[in-house]
Design a protein around this motif. Structure first.
Motif, PDB file in Angstrom:
ATOM      1  N   VAL A  55       2.873  31.702 -83.375  1.00 19.24           N
ATOM      2  CA  VAL A  55       2.734  32.023 -84.579  1.00 19.24           C
ATOM      3  C   VAL A  55       1.475  30.528 -85.009  1.00 19.24           C
ATOM      4  O   VAL A  55       2.162  29.908 -84.721  1.00 19.24           O
ATOM      5  CB  VAL A  55       3.733  32.127 -85.495  1.00 19.24           C
ATOM      6  N   GLN A  56       0.964  30.780 -86.045  1.00 20.24           N
ATOM      7  CA  GLN A  56      -0.372  29.822 -85.875  1.00 20.24           C
ATOM      8  C   GLN A  56      -0.346  29.260 -87.964  1.00 20.24           C
ATOM      9  O   GLN A  56       0.243  30.023 -87.811  1.00 20.24           O
ATOM     10  CB  GLN A  56      -1.310  29.713 -85.724  1.00 20.24           C
ATOM     11  N   ILE A  57       0.181  28.414 -88.071  1.00 18.86           N
ATOM     12  CA  ILE A  57      -0.473  27.807 -89.827  1.00 18.86           C
ATOM     13  C   ILE A  57      -2.061  28.387 -89.448  1.00 18.86           C
ATOM     14  O   ILE A  57      -2.707  27.948 -89.626  1.00 18.86           O
ATOM     15  CB  ILE A  57      -0.126  26.544 -90.037  1.00 18.86           C
ATOM     16  N   TYR A 255      12.477  30.803 -85.258  1.00 21.39           N
ATOM     17  CA  TYR A 255      12.224  31.711 -84.693  1.00 21.39           C
ATOM     18  C   TYR A 255      11.340  32.546 -85.015  1.00 21.39           C
ATOM     19  O   TYR A 255      10.383  33.014 -85.666  1.00 21.39           O
ATOM     20  CB  TYR A 255      11.888  31.280 -83.383  1.00 21.39           C
ATOM     21  N   ALA A 256      12.598  33.321 -85.253  1.00 21.58           N
ATOM     22  CA  ALA A 256      12.173  34.874 -85.817  1.00 21.58           C
ATOM     23  C   ALA A 256      12.043  34.609 -87.009  1.00 21.58           C
ATOM     24  O   ALA A 256      11.060  36.272 -87.492  1.00 21.58           O
ATOM     25  CB  ALA A 256      14.121  35.754 -84.967  1.00 21.58           C
ATOM     26  N   VAL A 257      12.380  33.968 -88.193  1.00 20.11           N
ATOM     27  CA  VAL A 257      12.254  34.189 -89.233  1.00 20.11           C
ATOM     28  C   VAL A 257      11.103  33.553 -90.023  1.00 20.11           C
ATOM     29  O   VAL A 257      10.694  34.478 -90.383  1.00 20.11           O
ATOM     30  CB  VAL A 257      13.667  33.616 -90.380  1.00 20.11           C
ATOM     31  N   ARG A 258      10.593  33.023 -88.681  1.00 14.45           N
ATOM     32  CA  ARG A 258       9.148  32.501 -89.221  1.00 14.45           C
ATOM     33  C   ARG A 258       7.806  33.195 -88.636  1.00 14.45           C
ATOM     34  O   ARG A 258       7.290  33.860 -89.229  1.00 14.45           O
ATOM     35  CB  ARG A 258       8.474  31.256 -88.341  1.00 14.45           C
ATOM     36  N   SER A 259       8.256  34.365 -87.887  1.00 16.65           N
ATOM     37  CA  SER A 259       7.355  35.532 -87.105  1.00 16.65           C
ATOM     38  C   SER A 259       7.898  36.817 -88.335  1.00 16.65           C
ATOM     39  O   SER A 259       6.280  37.434 -88.660  1.00 16.65           O
ATOM     40  CB  SER A 259       8.889  36.323 -85.255  1.00 16.65           C
ATOM     41  N   PHE A 266       0.193  38.306 -93.236  1.00 21.42           N
ATOM     42  CA  PHE A 266      -0.660  39.378 -92.547  1.00 21.42           C
ATOM     43  C   PHE A 266      -1.015  39.918 -93.443  1.00 21.42           C
ATOM     44  O   PHE A 266      -1.612  40.236 -93.966  1.00 21.42           O
ATOM     45  CB  PHE A 266      -0.480  38.986 -91.043  1.00 21.42           C
ATOM     46  N   VAL A 267       0.156  41.136 -93.606  1.00 20.81           N
ATOM     47  CA  VAL A 267       0.452  42.659 -94.581  1.00 20.81           C
ATOM     48  C   VAL A 267      -0.065  41.795 -95.608  1.00 20.81           C
ATOM     49  O   VAL A 267      -0.820  42.691 -96.082  1.00 20.81           O
ATOM     50  CB  VAL A 267       1.310  43.248 -94.381  1.00 20.81           C
ATOM     51  N   ASN A 268       0.169  41.697 -96.516  1.00 19.98           N
ATOM     52  CA  ASN A 268      -0.071  40.968 -97.987  1.00 19.98           C
ATOM     53  C   ASN A 268      -1.764  41.099 -98.097  1.00 19.98           C
ATOM     54  O   ASN A 268      -1.988  40.864 -98.757  1.00 19.98           O
ATOM     55  CB  ASN A 268       0.338  40.131 -99.114  1.00 19.98           C
ATOM     56  N   HIS A 269      -1.845  39.769 -97.133  1.00 24.17           N
ATOM     57  CA  HIS A 269      -3.492  39.608 -96.817  1.00 24.17           C
ATOM     58  C   HIS A 269      -3.939  40.680 -96.524  1.00 24.17           C
ATOM     59  O   HIS A 269      -5.311  40.596 -97.553  1.00 24.17           O
ATOM     60  CB  HIS A 269      -3.525  38.013 -96.451  1.00 24.17           C
ATOM     61  N   SER A 270      -3.967  41.555 -95.901  1.00 28.31           N
ATOM     62  CA  SER A 270      -4.577  42.548 -95.986  1.00 28.31           C
ATOM     63  C   SER A 270      -4.212  43.595 -96.678  1.00 28.31           C
ATOM     64  O   SER A 270      -5.720  44.566 -97.475  1.00 28.31           O
ATOM     65  CB  SER A 270      -3.833  43.352 -94.665  1.00 28.31           C
ATOM     66  N   ASP A 289       0.831  43.485 -82.678  1.00 29.50           N
ATOM     67  CA  ASP A 289       2.038  42.813 -81.976  1.00 29.50           C
ATOM     68  C   ASP A 289       1.806  41.091 -83.038  1.00 29.50           C
ATOM     69  O   ASP A 289       0.663  40.772 -84.026  1.00 29.50           O
ATOM     70  CB  ASP A 289       2.406  42.452 -80.901  1.00 29.50           C
ATOM     71  N   MET A 290       2.972  40.172 -82.891  1.00 28.39           N
ATOM     72  CA  MET A 290       2.495  39.195 -82.984  1.00 28.39           C
ATOM     73  C   MET A 290       1.958  37.931 -82.340  1.00 28.39           C
ATOM     74  O   MET A 290       0.819  37.340 -83.441  1.00 28.39           O
ATOM     75  CB  MET A 290       3.746  38.066 -83.060  1.00 28.39           C
ATOM     76  N   HIS A 291       0.986  38.295 -81.383  1.00 28.92           N
ATOM     77  CA  HIS A 291      -0.098  38.113 -80.972  1.00 28.92           C
ATOM     78  C   HIS A 291      -1.547  37.791 -81.900  1.00 28.92           C
ATOM     79  O   HIS A 291      -2.029  37.597 -82.331  1.00 28.92           O
ATOM     80  CB  HIS A 291      -0.397  38.519 -79.559  1.00 28.92           C
ATOM     81  N   VAL A 292      -1.656  39.397 -82.973  1.00 34.39           N
ATOM     82  CA  VAL A 292      -2.496  39.307 -83.222  1.00 34.39           C
ATOM     83  C   VAL A 292      -1.715  38.873 -85.320  1.00 34.39           C
ATOM     84  O   VAL A 292      -2.702  37.624 -85.479  1.00 34.39           O
ATOM     85  CB  VAL A 292      -3.015  40.704 -84.009  1.00 34.39           C
ATOM     86  N   LYS A 293      -0.662  39.637 -84.848  1.00 36.52           N
ATOM     87  CA  LYS A 293      -0.449  38.767 -86.872  1.00 36.52           C
ATOM     88  C   LYS A 293       0.050  37.078 -86.920  1.00 36.52           C
ATOM     89  O   LYS A 293      -0.642  36.669 -87.885  1.00 36.52           O
ATOM     90  CB  LYS A 293       0.892  38.987 -87.333  1.00 36.52           C
ATOM     91  N   GLY A 294       0.074  36.224 -85.844  1.00 36.58           N
ATOM     92  CA  GLY A 294       0.325  35.291 -85.891  1.00 36.58           C
ATOM     93  C   GLY A 294      -0.857  34.252 -85.562  1.00 36.58           C
ATOM     94  O   GLY A 294      -0.588  32.925 -86.156  1.00 36.58           O
ATOM     95  N   ASN A 295      -2.042  35.440 -84.810  1.00 35.89           N
ATOM     96  CA  ASN A 295      -3.101  34.374 -85.043  1.00 35.89           C
ATOM     97  C   ASN A 295      -4.568  34.867 -86.046  1.00 35.89           C
ATOM     98  O   ASN A 295      -5.413  34.409 -86.303  1.00 35.89           O
ATOM     99  CB  ASN A 295      -4.033  33.833 -84.030  1.00 35.89           C
TER     100      ASN A 295
END
Length: 324
Positions: A55-57, A255-259, A266-270, A289-295
């Motif tokens: 996850v990235q800010i 960590y799970a909650v942050r994900s 990601f979903v709402n901006h999409s 997966d989170m590698h996409v949604k987190g970045n």
């Protein structure tokens, strides 16, 4: 446009019939489980250790006037809540010799109770947008996004239930929450009627702030600045919901909650970039997966269209396998 490309995926499976025309019945078994293991909840991701750290800010640039208004309202709400809750999270002074308690007294750090109060209040509000959106789309018979929005709302409710195992809110706290929920629900309800896209953008920016908050909490905990939580075991409800290790700690829960909050971001901006009346929900059948949604902050409309087509192709492949 990519209207209803996946309409066939919503068809109910055909039921088999026996030779005498009766519907085939499976062998009767008890429906009472010996232990509830999470089948009472809607779809939600379960993350790998690598995904939790991916996850990235991120921030979605404001391009339209609606974006600017939505972002401004989120920042205003954040500033107001920070002021009321006395949340500062100022950068630590360089080469300081202050004790942990002194840092907390000066507003540089929060103690475990302050963090918990903040999280509980935020999570009681966070479940509102998904429920509002799902309710209105249900009433309008626009079923394209109902399941995704309900899943989001329930996911936020599970966050709340998890943290409530650590502390029961006082009657005064509950009264504040009830008032905030009432105001927020009705304002969002009226706004969603006028502009669903504006609401999804607002929630996307709101989730950006949630990711920042949980990231700061994780950093403080890992840096030893919340010693009260260092060995706090994960609540049983969290271990069940996110399929955590039996010996998981509260840090694993954060960590799970942050994900989860990253997923909502990601979903709402999409969704805010779609035509919410005609376009297919790209997340109706699967999510990146989170590698996409987190970045990545979200899909552009063309990317959502491509993702829908990929989902459609995968469905046809699975259907073909089932026929062979």
């Amino acid at each position: 446009m990519f209207r209803a490309q996946l309409h066939q995926q919503g068809q109910a499976p055909q039921r088999e019939s026996s030779a005498d025309g009766a519907i085939t019945q499976s062998t009767p078994v008890t429906t009472v489980p010996t232990m509830i293991r999470g089948d009472w909840v809607l779809f939600h991701p379960v993350y790998t250790p690598e995904e939790l750290k991916a996850v990235q800010i991120l921030h979605k640039d404001t391009k339209t006037m609606t974006d600017k208004i939505a972002y401004g309202l989120v920042k205003l709400a954040r500033a107001g809540f920070d002021f009321v809750s006395r949340y500062k999270h100022k950068p630590l002074p360089p080469s300081h010799n202050m004790t942990l308690q002194e840092l907390r007294n000066e507003g540089y750090l929060l103690d475990q109770n302050a963090w918990l109060n903040r999280i509980l209040f935020l999570e009681t509000i966070a479940g509102v947008p998904g429920m509002v959106g799902a309710t209105l789309r249900h009433l309008q018979s626009l079923r394209l996004m109902i399941h995704t929005l309900l899943s989001e709302s329930e996911n936020e409710r599970m966050h709340l239930m998890t943290f409530m195992t650590l502390r029961r809110p006082t009657p005064f706290f509950r009264a504040l929450v009830l008032g905030a929920q009432g105001v927020f629900y009705n304002l969002l309800f009226l706004t969603y009627i006028v502009s669903p896209r504006a609401c999804h953008r607002f929630v996307g920016y709101l989730e950006e702030e949630a990711v920042i908050t949980y990231t700061r909490c994780i950093r403080d905990l890992e840096a030893g600045r919340i010693p009260e939580w260092e060995n706090e075991p994960a609540p049983e409800i969290a271990i069940d919901y996110w399929r955590l290790r039996p010996d998981a700690k509260l840090l694993d829960v954060l960590y799970a909650v942050r994900s989860d909050e990253t997923t909502h971001r990601f979903v709402n901006h999409s969704l805010a970039d779609l035509n919410t009346t005609t376009d297919v929900n790209p997340f109706a059948f699967r999510e990146p997966d989170m590698h996409v949604k987190g970045n990545k902050i979200g899909f552009e409309r063309s990317e959502s269209e491509k993702y829908v087509q990929e989902s459609h192709d995968l469905y046809l492949q699975e259907k073909q396998k089932g026929c062979n």
